[in-house]
Design an enzyme around this catalytic site. Structure first.
Site, short mmCIF file in Angstrom:
data_model
loop_
_atom_site.label_atom_id
_atom_site.label_comp_id
_atom_site.label_asym_id
_atom_site.label_seq_id
_atom_site.Cartn_x
_atom_site.Cartn_y
_atom_site.Cartn_z
N LEU A 63 0.95 -0.99 0.04
CA LEU A 63 0.11 0.01 -0.02
C LEU A 63 0.91 1.46 0.03
CD1 LEU A 63 -2.90 -0.51 2.59
CD2 LEU A 63 -3.20 0.57 0.44
N ASP A 64 0.58 2.25 -0.78
CA ASP A 64 1.25 3.34 -0.60
C ASP A 64 1.54 4.02 0.58
OD1 ASP A 64 1.26 3.22 -3.50
OD2 ASP A 64 -0.58 4.71 -3.85
N SER A 65 2.72 4.94 1.03
CA SER A 65 2.81 5.10 2.22
C SER A 65 1.75 6.17 2.89
CB SER A 65 4.24 5.70 2.47
OG SER A 65 4.22 7.00 1.53
#
Length: 272
Positions: free
Chosen positions: A62-64
């Site tokens: 998941l994107d940060s």
């Protein structure tokens, strides 16, 4: 007591869901979870990968800046994480019209601003039809994809010249507009593996003769797992709650037997 907890931890096998908060990477989330479990059991981690004290991994980055569901595999469960990478996923995302960034989301530097006053709800809904079904998508430069063994995002941040990856086929099962308050709009997205919501929002903006970037992103479903009360938040990252979660999501005995038979036959295991 310490020896009992250590034995229990090392005997854990299976998949379970955790919540990743925004502002940390998926790797950091996993490392924090692993450190807590090892510390509770009184164990230390070996640095060499092949001699890890506890086998643990996650089923899709998941994107940060994103939050939501992260599927974790422990023990032999790590072998089943591949199914999470290719399986169906659901997201809720809020896009912002009229603003493009280098990362395609709110964490990046603004690279372009365009008018968006001409965009109506009807035009946006019509544009979504182009992005449903089997489509081609160019992945973001800021991503976990690799070139010569290094992540594209790391190469870009180091100042290296990086070319975009070519467009690749992805699938969008459903795409629904749930809110439209310009410049913001909210979508529910169900897609297959290898799909980037940030690229979708970028492409929607371009299709509407403007530009757009992701303002917020939440993963709500991955494979059979959903973001609900059973998803482990940070205050429940301990041995007892992980063990309970593994029991909750353990396949029925007959399903486990079928999967074992399939694996013995040499065919890939199928998860329903």
């Amino acid at each position: 007591m310490a020896a009992e907890k250590a034995s229990r931890l090392l005997s854990l096998n299976g998949l379970f869901p955790v919540y990743k908060r925004p502002g940390v990477t998926s790797a950091q989330t996993l490392n924090d979870l692993k450190s807590r479990l090892l510390r509770e059991a009184g164990l230390k981690e070996f640095t060499k990968r092949k001699k890890q004290t506890l086998k643990i991994g996650h089923g899709g980055t998941l994107d940060s800046t994103a939050s939501g569901l992260l599927v974790v595999g422990v023990g032999d469960g790590t072998k089943k994480l591949g199914a999470m990478l290719t399986g169906s996923k659901k997201y809720i995302t809020t896009g912002q019209l009229g603003k493009a960034t280098d990362t395609l989301d709110a964490s990046g530097t603004v690279t372009q601003e365009k008018p968006y006053d001409h965009i109506t709800r009807e035009e946006l809904e019509k544009a979504l039809e182009r992005f449903t079904g089997n489509i081609l998508q160019v992945p973001p430069l800021f991503s976990a994809l690799k070139k010569n063994g290094k992540r594209l995002s790391c190469l870009v941040r180091s100042g290296a010249e990086v070319e975009e990856k070519p467009a690749r086929p992805v699938v969008v099962y459903s795409l629904t507009l749930t809110d439209f308050r310009p410049p913001l709009f909210t979508l529910c997205v169900e897609c297959g593996g290898g799909f980037y919501v940030r690229s979708l929002i970028r492409d929607i903006g371009e299709a509407l003769s403007s530009c757009a970037s992701v303002n917020d992103l939440i993963r709500t479903k991955q494979g059979p797992f959903t973001l609900d009360d059973d998803t482990l938040r940070e205050d429940r990252w301990d041995l007892e709650h992980v063990a309970r979660a593994l029991q909750t999501y353990a396949p029925p005995p007959e399903q486990a037997s079928k999967r074992l038979k399939t694996e013995e036959d040499g065919a890939p295991a199928v998860q329903s």
